[in-house]
Motif scaffolding. Sequence first.
Motif, PDB file in Angstrom:
ATOM      1  N   HIS A 142       0.839  -1.206   0.000  1.00  0.00           N
ATOM      2  CA  HIS A 142       0.000   0.000   0.000  1.00  0.00           C
ATOM      3  C   HIS A 142       0.872   1.254   0.000  1.00  0.00           C
ATOM      4  O   HIS A 142       1.928   1.279   0.637  1.00  0.00           O
ATOM      5  N   LYS A 143       0.433   2.280  -0.687  1.00  0.00           N
ATOM      6  CA  LYS A 143       1.139   3.564  -0.686  1.00  0.00           C
ATOM      7  C   LYS A 143       1.183   4.095   0.743  1.00  0.00           C
ATOM      8  O   LYS A 143       0.182   4.142   1.427  1.00  0.00           O
ATOM      9  N   ARG A 144       2.389   4.526   1.178  1.00  0.00           N
ATOM     10  CA  ARG A 144       2.540   4.993   2.554  1.00  0.00           C
ATOM     11  C   ARG A 144       3.016   6.435   2.637  1.00  0.00           C
ATOM     12  O   ARG A 144       2.717   7.117   3.595  1.00  0.00           O
ATOM     13  N   TRP A 145       3.813   6.870   1.665  1.00  0.00           N
ATOM     14  CA  TRP A 145       4.303   8.243   1.696  1.00  0.00           C
ATOM     15  C   TRP A 145       4.577   8.745   0.284  1.00  0.00           C
ATOM     16  O   TRP A 145       4.719   7.965  -0.660  1.00  0.00           O
ATOM     17  N   LYS A 163       1.318  10.577   9.105  1.00  0.00           N
ATOM     18  CA  LYS A 163       1.666  11.504  10.193  1.00  0.00           C
ATOM     19  C   LYS A 163       2.424  10.783  11.300  1.00  0.00           C
ATOM     20  O   LYS A 163       3.402  11.304  11.844  1.00  0.00           O
ATOM     21  N   SER A 164       1.997   9.558  11.604  1.00  0.00           N
ATOM     22  CA  SER A 164       2.676   8.791  12.663  1.00  0.00           C
ATOM     23  C   SER A 164       4.117   8.439  12.286  1.00  0.00           C
ATOM     24  O   SER A 164       4.951   8.198  13.149  1.00  0.00           O
ATOM     25  N   MET A 165       4.402   8.416  10.980  1.00  0.00           N
ATOM     26  CA  MET A 165       5.762   8.142  10.502  1.00  0.00           C
ATOM     27  C   MET A 165       6.541   9.433  10.245  1.00  0.00           C
ATOM     28  O   MET A 165       7.711   9.385   9.877  1.00  0.00           O
ATOM     29  N   GLY A 166       5.846  10.571  10.384  1.00  0.00           N
ATOM     30  CA  GLY A 166       6.506  11.849  10.159  1.00  0.00           C
ATOM     31  C   GLY A 166       6.768  12.154   8.690  1.00  0.00           C
ATOM     32  O   GLY A 166       7.722  12.850   8.355  1.00  0.00           O
TER      33      GLY A 166
END
Length: 165
Positions: free
Chosen positions: A62-65, A105-108
């Motif tokens: 899945h796309k994450r960033w 957001k949780s990964m910054g």
Amino acid sequence: MVRRNLSLLIICLITMWATFAYGGATVDLVRVEKSLRKMQLLSGSTVVKEYKIALGARPVGHKRWEGDERTPEGRYILDWRNPKSMAHKSIHISYPNAQDKAAAKSMGVSPGGAIMIHGAVNGYGWWGWVLQLIDWTDGCIAVTNPEMDEIWTLVQDGTPIEIYP
């Protein structure tokens, strides 16, 4: 002026052909099977049309960033379209949703956006069939330009899209 009128005539002919060819079927779901490189347009449980697709250059997962070159997975909406896209025509996928934004957001990191179904990059339409042999997008779903014209006609804004691994 002649070029514009010719374009309008072609659009009208495609619309009439699509209505005739598919019996006026309303596409109410777009389904993507990433591992099979397949996209289907459905009316109820009937597959109206199926396309071979190209995906992001890193298609697994899945796309994450922003910039991860992955195509998202999950249920989204095809919410707007761009007739003057840098890739022929494009229809926007509503990524990122609230869950995608929270995960990023949780990964910054930024979740990215501008994930589309689109044709070939302008000027390379004649390469359409070759571009379908590789995953080359930044996370979008690519089809040939003639296929994009057909999808443009058959799929309305607000249609759900389900993207599976």
